[in-house]
Design an enzyme around this catalytic site. Structure first.
Site, PDB file in Angstrom:
ATOM      1  N   ALA A 220      -4.235  -4.714  12.432  1.00 42.58           N
ATOM      2  CA  ALA A 220      -4.267  -6.022  13.030  1.00 42.58           C
ATOM      3  C   ALA A 220      -5.453  -6.972  12.565  1.00 42.58           C
ATOM      4  O   ALA A 220      -5.504  -8.151  12.577  1.00 42.58           O
ATOM      5  CB  ALA A 220      -4.194  -5.979  14.480  1.00 42.58           C
ATOM      6  N   GLY A 248       1.778  -1.401   3.972  1.00 43.59           N
ATOM      7  CA  GLY A 248       0.698  -1.348   2.958  1.00 43.59           C
ATOM      8  C   GLY A 248       1.140  -1.594   1.526  1.00 43.59           C
ATOM      9  O   GLY A 248       0.567  -2.274   0.540  1.00 43.59           O
ATOM     10  N   ASP A 249       2.566  -1.040   1.373  1.00 46.00           N
ATOM     11  CA  ASP A 249       3.175  -1.457  -0.136  1.00 46.00           C
ATOM     12  C   ASP A 249       3.278  -3.029  -0.311  1.00 46.00           C
ATOM     13  O   ASP A 249       3.149  -3.129  -1.404  1.00 46.00           O
ATOM     14  CB  ASP A 249       4.327  -0.637  -0.140  1.00 46.00           C
ATOM     15  CG  ASP A 249       4.490   0.709   0.350  1.00 46.00           C
ATOM     16  OD1 ASP A 249       3.105   1.494   0.232  1.00 46.00           O
ATOM     17  OD2 ASP A 249       5.315   1.332   0.991  1.00 46.00           O
TER      18      ASP A 249
HETATM   19  O1  LIG Z   1       3.822  10.625   1.510  1.00 43.79           O
HETATM   20  P1  LIG Z   1       3.520   9.186   0.852  1.00 43.79           P
HETATM   21  O2  LIG Z   1       3.907   9.349  -0.610  1.00 43.79           O
HETATM   22  O3  LIG Z   1       2.007   9.175   1.162  1.00 43.79           O
HETATM   23  O4  LIG Z   1       4.103   8.266   1.716  1.00 43.79           O
HETATM   24  C1  LIG Z   1       5.494   8.134   1.832  1.00 43.79           C
HETATM   25  C2  LIG Z   1       5.941   6.986   2.624  1.00 43.79           C
HETATM   26  O5  LIG Z   1       5.984   7.303   3.762  1.00 43.79           O
HETATM   27  O6  LIG Z   1       5.493   5.847   2.304  1.00 43.79           O
HETATM   28  C3  LIG Z   1       6.072   4.864   2.236  1.00 43.79           C
HETATM   29  C4  LIG Z   1       5.603   3.634   3.269  1.00 43.79           C
HETATM   30  O7  LIG Z   1       4.172   3.189   2.744  1.00 43.79           O
HETATM   31  C5  LIG Z   1       7.502   5.284   2.571  1.00 43.79           C
HETATM   32  O8  LIG Z   1       8.473   4.462   1.964  1.00 43.79           O
HETATM   33  C6  LIG Z   1       7.518   6.717   2.193  1.00 43.79           C
HETATM   34  O9  LIG Z   1       8.411   7.549   2.463  1.00 43.79           O
END
Ligand SMILES: O=P(O)(O)OC[C@@]1(O)O[C@H](CO)[C@@H](O)[C@@H]1O
Length: 309
Positions: A220, A248-249
Protein backbone atom coordinates in the site's frame (compact mmCIF):
# COMPACT_ATOMS: atom_id res chain seq x y z
CA UNK A 1 11.16 -6.82 -28.83
CA UNK A 2 11.20 -7.14 -25.06
CA UNK A 3 12.35 -10.58 -23.87
CA UNK A 4 10.81 -12.08 -20.73
CA UNK A 5 12.43 -15.10 -19.07
CA UNK A 6 10.38 -17.44 -16.85
CA UNK A 7 12.57 -20.39 -15.89
CA UNK A 8 9.88 -21.79 -13.58
CA UNK A 9 6.75 -21.38 -15.71
CA UNK A 10 3.46 -22.39 -14.12
CA UNK A 11 -0.10 -23.14 -14.95
CA UNK A 12 -1.69 -20.58 -12.63
CA UNK A 13 -4.94 -21.82 -11.15
CA UNK A 14 -7.13 -19.33 -9.29
CA UNK A 15 -9.88 -20.65 -7.00
CA UNK A 16 -12.46 -18.35 -5.49
CA UNK A 17 -14.10 -19.42 -2.22
CA UNK A 18 -16.57 -17.52 -0.03
CA UNK A 19 -14.34 -17.78 3.06
CA UNK A 20 -11.01 -19.60 3.38
CA UNK A 21 -10.69 -21.52 6.67
CA UNK A 22 -7.64 -23.64 7.56
CA UNK A 23 -8.50 -27.32 8.28
CA UNK A 24 -11.93 -26.97 6.56
CA UNK A 25 -13.31 -28.32 3.29
CA UNK A 26 -14.34 -25.70 0.72
CA UNK A 27 -16.70 -25.38 -2.24
CA UNK A 28 -14.94 -23.48 -5.01
CA UNK A 29 -17.27 -20.89 -6.57
CA UNK A 30 -15.12 -20.12 -9.62
CA UNK A 31 -11.96 -21.57 -11.23
CA UNK A 32 -9.68 -19.99 -13.82
CA UNK A 33 -6.47 -21.24 -15.45
CA UNK A 34 -3.81 -19.05 -17.08
CA UNK A 35 -0.22 -19.40 -18.26
CA UNK A 36 1.80 -18.08 -15.35
CA UNK A 37 5.08 -17.74 -13.61
CA UNK A 38 6.14 -14.13 -13.19
CA UNK A 39 7.71 -13.54 -16.63
CA UNK A 40 4.61 -14.77 -18.50
CA UNK A 41 2.46 -12.33 -16.51
CA UNK A 42 4.91 -9.55 -17.38
CA UNK A 43 4.66 -10.59 -21.06
CA UNK A 44 0.85 -10.38 -21.04
CA UNK A 45 0.82 -6.91 -19.50
CA UNK A 46 3.50 -5.67 -21.93
CA UNK A 47 1.58 -7.08 -24.92
CA UNK A 48 -1.62 -5.40 -23.67
CA UNK A 49 0.33 -2.12 -23.57
CA UNK A 50 1.18 -2.63 -27.26
CA UNK A 51 4.78 -3.89 -26.98
CA UNK A 52 6.25 -6.75 -29.01
CA UNK A 53 7.20 -9.47 -26.55
CA UNK A 54 9.02 -12.79 -26.75
CA UNK A 55 8.57 -15.18 -23.83
CA UNK A 56 11.20 -17.80 -23.07
CA UNK A 57 11.85 -20.25 -20.23
CA UNK A 58 10.99 -23.93 -19.88
CA UNK A 59 7.76 -25.78 -20.69
CA UNK A 60 7.26 -29.54 -20.47
CA UNK A 61 4.56 -32.17 -19.96
CA UNK A 62 0.79 -31.75 -20.07
CA UNK A 63 0.90 -28.56 -17.99
CA UNK A 64 3.54 -27.16 -20.35
CA UNK A 65 1.23 -27.90 -23.30
CA UNK A 66 -1.69 -26.16 -21.56
CA UNK A 67 0.33 -23.08 -20.88
CA UNK A 68 1.63 -22.97 -24.48
CA UNK A 69 -1.98 -23.19 -25.71
CA UNK A 70 -2.87 -20.32 -23.37
CA UNK A 71 0.03 -18.27 -24.73
CA UNK A 72 -1.08 -18.94 -28.33
CA UNK A 73 -4.41 -17.30 -27.42
CA UNK A 74 -2.64 -14.22 -26.02
CA UNK A 75 -2.15 -11.79 -28.92
CA UNK A 76 1.28 -10.15 -29.30
CA UNK A 77 3.45 -12.72 -27.50
CA UNK A 78 5.95 -14.87 -29.41
CA UNK A 79 6.36 -18.25 -27.71
CA UNK A 80 10.07 -19.14 -27.46
CA UNK A 81 9.71 -21.59 -24.53
CA UNK A 82 12.31 -24.37 -24.54
CA UNK A 83 10.87 -27.91 -24.28
CA UNK A 84 11.95 -30.07 -21.31
CA UNK A 85 11.15 -33.58 -20.07
CA UNK A 86 9.63 -32.59 -16.69
CA UNK A 87 6.13 -31.16 -16.43
CA UNK A 88 5.66 -27.44 -15.72
CA UNK A 89 4.36 -26.83 -12.20
CA UNK A 90 0.95 -25.58 -11.09
CA UNK A 91 0.52 -22.67 -8.74
CA UNK A 92 -2.74 -22.21 -6.87
CA UNK A 93 -4.11 -18.86 -5.72
CA UNK A 94 -7.12 -19.13 -3.41
CA UNK A 95 -9.12 -15.91 -3.25
CA UNK A 96 -11.22 -15.40 -0.11
CA UNK A 97 -14.19 -13.40 -1.42
CA UNK A 98 -15.25 -12.18 2.02
CA UNK A 99 -12.07 -10.45 3.11
CA UNK A 100 -10.71 -10.02 -0.43
CA UNK A 101 -7.43 -11.74 0.46
CA UNK A 102 -5.41 -14.34 -1.48
CA UNK A 103 -3.46 -17.40 -0.31
CA UNK A 104 -0.80 -18.72 -2.70
CA UNK A 105 0.49 -22.32 -3.02
CA UNK A 106 3.44 -22.72 -5.40
CA UNK A 107 4.76 -26.14 -6.50
CA UNK A 108 8.58 -26.40 -6.80
CA UNK A 109 8.69 -27.07 -10.56
CA UNK A 110 10.28 -29.83 -12.68
CA UNK A 111 13.91 -30.94 -12.35
CA UNK A 112 15.90 -29.40 -15.20
CA UNK A 113 18.71 -31.62 -16.57
CA UNK A 114 22.16 -30.10 -17.30
CA UNK A 115 21.62 -30.63 -21.08
CA UNK A 116 18.27 -28.77 -20.87
CA UNK A 117 19.93 -25.84 -19.07
CA UNK A 118 22.64 -25.72 -21.78
CA UNK A 119 19.96 -25.76 -24.53
CA UNK A 120 18.24 -22.85 -22.80
CA UNK A 121 21.49 -20.85 -22.54
CA UNK A 122 22.07 -21.27 -26.28
CA UNK A 123 18.53 -20.11 -27.12
CA UNK A 124 18.81 -17.17 -24.67
CA UNK A 125 22.08 -15.91 -26.19
CA UNK A 126 20.35 -15.78 -29.61
CA UNK A 127 17.20 -14.07 -28.32
CA UNK A 128 19.06 -11.45 -26.29
CA UNK A 129 20.82 -10.19 -29.42
CA UNK A 130 17.50 -9.00 -30.90
CA UNK A 131 15.98 -7.70 -27.63
CA UNK A 132 15.58 -4.05 -26.55
CA UNK A 133 15.30 -5.11 -22.88
CA UNK A 134 15.23 -8.32 -20.85
CA UNK A 135 13.20 -9.27 -17.76
CA UNK A 136 14.43 -12.21 -15.64
CA UNK A 137 11.57 -13.24 -13.38
CA UNK A 138 10.65 -15.66 -10.63
CA UNK A 139 12.03 -18.67 -8.79
CA UNK A 140 14.45 -21.22 -10.22
CA UNK A 141 13.24 -24.78 -10.83
CA UNK A 142 15.32 -27.60 -9.27
CA UNK A 143 18.46 -28.40 -11.25
CA UNK A 144 19.06 -24.87 -12.52
CA UNK A 145 22.28 -23.49 -10.95
CA UNK A 146 21.78 -20.93 -8.17
CA UNK A 147 24.00 -18.51 -10.11
CA UNK A 148 21.76 -18.78 -13.20
CA UNK A 149 20.46 -15.23 -13.05
CA UNK A 150 23.94 -13.82 -12.51
CA UNK A 151 24.98 -15.60 -15.71
CA UNK A 152 21.92 -14.32 -17.64
CA UNK A 153 22.50 -10.75 -16.36
CA UNK A 154 26.14 -10.88 -17.50
CA UNK A 155 25.13 -12.12 -20.99
CA UNK A 156 22.55 -9.36 -21.43
CA UNK A 157 25.03 -6.73 -20.27
CA UNK A 158 27.71 -8.11 -22.63
CA UNK A 159 25.18 -7.74 -25.48
CA UNK A 160 24.46 -4.14 -24.37
CA UNK A 161 20.82 -4.93 -23.52
CA UNK A 162 19.26 -3.45 -20.33
CA UNK A 163 18.23 -6.17 -17.90
CA UNK A 164 15.73 -6.22 -15.02
CA UNK A 165 15.91 -8.93 -12.35
CA UNK A 166 12.91 -9.89 -10.20
CA UNK A 167 13.67 -12.85 -7.97
CA UNK A 168 14.51 -13.60 -4.33
CA UNK A 169 16.99 -15.27 -1.96
CA UNK A 170 20.39 -16.47 -3.11
CA UNK A 171 19.61 -16.17 -6.87
CA UNK A 172 18.84 -12.46 -6.23
CA UNK A 173 21.97 -11.94 -4.12
CA UNK A 174 24.20 -13.44 -6.83
CA UNK A 175 22.26 -11.69 -9.59
CA UNK A 176 22.71 -8.28 -7.93
CA UNK A 177 26.49 -8.80 -7.83
CA UNK A 178 26.37 -9.17 -11.66
CA UNK A 179 25.12 -5.53 -11.81
CA UNK A 180 21.64 -5.64 -13.39
CA UNK A 181 20.14 -2.36 -14.59
CA UNK A 182 17.05 -2.72 -12.37
CA UNK A 183 15.92 -5.01 -9.55
CA UNK A 184 12.36 -5.02 -8.22
CA UNK A 185 12.28 -6.68 -4.80
CA UNK A 186 9.31 -6.49 -2.45
CA UNK A 187 9.89 -5.41 1.16
CA UNK A 188 10.64 -8.95 2.40
CA UNK A 189 13.00 -9.76 -0.47
CA UNK A 190 14.86 -6.48 0.05
CA UNK A 191 15.16 -7.12 3.81
CA UNK A 192 16.43 -10.65 3.16
CA UNK A 193 19.02 -9.33 0.69
CA UNK A 194 20.34 -6.52 2.87
CA UNK A 195 19.43 -7.39 6.47
CA UNK A 196 17.70 -4.00 6.82
CA UNK A 197 13.96 -3.58 7.39
CA UNK A 198 14.09 0.15 6.68
CA UNK A 199 13.15 0.38 2.96
CA UNK A 200 15.22 3.46 1.99
CA UNK A 201 18.32 2.21 3.78
CA UNK A 202 17.84 -1.27 2.30
CA UNK A 203 17.33 0.08 -1.25
CA UNK A 204 20.50 2.19 -0.95
CA UNK A 205 22.38 -0.88 0.28
CA UNK A 206 21.11 -3.01 -2.64
CA UNK A 207 22.20 -0.23 -5.01
CA UNK A 208 25.70 -0.27 -3.48
CA UNK A 209 25.83 -4.06 -3.88
CA UNK A 210 25.50 -3.68 -7.66
CA UNK A 211 21.93 -2.95 -8.83
CA UNK A 212 21.98 0.29 -10.88
CA UNK A 213 18.37 1.07 -9.93
CA UNK A 214 16.43 -0.53 -7.08
CA UNK A 215 12.64 -0.29 -7.31
CA UNK A 216 11.12 -1.68 -4.12
CA UNK A 217 7.42 -2.57 -4.18
CA UNK A 218 6.04 -1.76 -0.72
CA UNK A 219 2.38 -2.81 -0.99
CA UNK A 220 0.00 0.00 0.00
CA UNK A 221 3.01 2.35 0.42
CA UNK A 222 3.62 2.09 -3.33
CA UNK A 223 7.05 2.09 -4.98
CA UNK A 224 10.42 3.43 -3.87
CA UNK A 225 13.18 3.88 -6.48
CA UNK A 226 16.85 4.58 -5.74
CA UNK A 227 19.71 5.03 -8.19
CA UNK A 228 22.80 7.20 -8.71
CA UNK A 229 20.64 9.96 -10.21
CA UNK A 230 18.12 10.33 -7.39
CA UNK A 231 15.33 8.75 -5.42
CA UNK A 232 11.57 8.76 -5.95
CA UNK A 233 8.40 7.39 -4.40
CA UNK A 234 5.12 6.64 -6.22
CA UNK A 235 1.90 6.02 -4.29
CA UNK A 236 -1.52 5.22 -5.82
CA UNK A 237 -4.36 7.55 -4.69
CA UNK A 238 -6.27 4.87 -2.79
CA UNK A 239 -5.83 1.40 -1.35
CA UNK A 240 -7.26 -1.21 -3.73
CA UNK A 241 -8.66 -4.59 -2.71
CA UNK A 242 -8.77 -7.68 -4.89
CA UNK A 243 -6.34 -10.34 -6.12
CA UNK A 244 -2.74 -9.08 -5.64
CA UNK A 245 -1.26 -12.06 -7.56
CA UNK A 246 0.73 -10.56 -10.41
CA UNK A 247 0.72 -7.00 -9.03
CA UNK A 248 4.54 -7.08 -8.82
CA UNK A 249 4.70 -8.42 -12.38
CA UNK A 250 2.65 -5.43 -13.55
CA UNK A 251 5.25 -3.17 -11.87
CA UNK A 252 7.97 -4.93 -13.89
CA UNK A 253 5.96 -4.46 -17.12
CA UNK A 254 5.42 -0.77 -16.33
CA UNK A 255 9.13 -0.22 -15.64
CA UNK A 256 10.27 -2.03 -18.79
CA UNK A 257 7.76 -0.33 -21.08
CA UNK A 258 8.86 3.02 -19.62
CA UNK A 259 12.50 2.08 -20.15
CA UNK A 260 12.14 1.20 -23.85
CA UNK A 261 9.98 4.32 -24.39
CA UNK A 262 12.70 6.44 -22.68
CA UNK A 263 10.26 7.83 -20.09
CA UNK A 264 11.97 9.70 -17.22
CA UNK A 265 11.91 7.87 -13.87
CA UNK A 266 8.89 9.70 -12.39
CA UNK A 267 6.77 8.71 -15.42
CA UNK A 268 7.96 5.10 -15.31
CA UNK A 269 7.11 4.83 -11.63
CA UNK A 270 3.68 6.41 -12.05
CA UNK A 271 2.90 3.92 -14.82
CA UNK A 272 4.20 0.97 -12.79
CA UNK A 273 2.21 1.96 -9.68
CA UNK A 274 -1.01 2.50 -11.65
CA UNK A 275 -0.63 -0.80 -13.53
CA UNK A 276 0.03 -2.65 -10.30
CA UNK A 277 -3.12 -1.30 -8.63
CA UNK A 278 -5.16 -1.99 -11.78
CA UNK A 279 -3.89 -5.59 -11.72
CA UNK A 280 -5.18 -6.07 -8.17
CA UNK A 281 -8.61 -5.00 -9.46
CA UNK A 282 -8.57 -7.63 -12.25
CA UNK A 283 -9.62 -11.14 -11.14
CA UNK A 284 -6.59 -13.09 -12.49
CA UNK A 285 -2.82 -12.53 -12.57
CA UNK A 286 -1.34 -11.03 -15.75
CA UNK A 287 -4.45 -8.99 -16.56
CA UNK A 288 -5.31 -5.45 -15.55
CA UNK A 289 -8.42 -3.28 -15.53
CA UNK A 290 -7.63 -0.81 -18.33
CA UNK A 291 -10.12 1.86 -17.31
CA UNK A 292 -8.88 1.78 -13.69
CA UNK A 293 -5.30 1.96 -14.99
CA UNK A 294 -5.99 5.10 -17.01
CA UNK A 295 -7.81 6.78 -14.11
CA UNK A 296 -5.17 5.82 -11.53
CA UNK A 297 -2.33 6.96 -13.78
CA UNK A 298 -3.62 10.54 -13.57
CA UNK A 299 -3.72 10.38 -9.77
CA UNK A 300 -0.55 8.53 -8.70
CA UNK A 301 1.50 10.83 -6.44
CA UNK A 302 5.19 10.83 -7.41
CA UNK A 303 7.61 12.52 -5.04
CA UNK A 304 11.39 12.84 -4.97
CA UNK A 305 14.05 14.36 -7.09
CA UNK A 306 17.10 13.85 -9.23
CA UNK A 307 20.24 14.36 -7.14
CA UNK A 308 22.81 14.33 -9.93
CA UNK A 309 22.97 15.08 -13.65
O1 LIG B 1 7.42 -19.23 -7.49
P1 LIG B 1 7.67 -17.91 -8.17
O2 LIG B 1 8.29 -18.08 -9.51
O3 LIG B 1 8.43 -16.95 -7.31
O4 LIG B 1 6.25 -17.22 -8.33
C1 LIG B 1 5.28 -17.82 -9.13
C2 LIG B 1 4.00 -17.04 -9.07
O5 LIG B 1 3.39 -17.16 -7.80
O6 LIG B 1 4.22 -15.67 -9.29
C3 LIG B 1 3.20 -15.14 -10.10
C4 LIG B 1 2.66 -13.91 -9.46
O7 LIG B 1 3.68 -12.96 -9.32
C5 LIG B 1 2.22 -16.23 -10.35
O8 LIG B 1 1.69 -16.15 -11.63
C6 LIG B 1 3.09 -17.43 -10.22
O9 LIG B 1 2.51 -18.61 -10.17
Amino acid sequence: MILTVTLNTALDITYRVRVLRPHASHRVTEVSERPGGKGLNVARVLAALGHEVTATGFAGGATGRSLKEGLADAPGIVDALVPVGGAARRTIAVVDETIGDTTQLNEPGPVIAPAEWSAFLEAYEDLVRSATAVALCGSLPPGVPVGAYAQLVRSARAAGVPVLLDTSGEPLRRGVAARPDIIKPNADELAELTGSHEPLQAAQDAHRRGAHTVVASLGAEGLLAVNAQGRWGAVPPCRVRGNPTGAGDAVVAGLLSGLVEHLPWPGRLARAAALSAATVLAPVAGEFDRRAYEELLERVAVTGEATAA
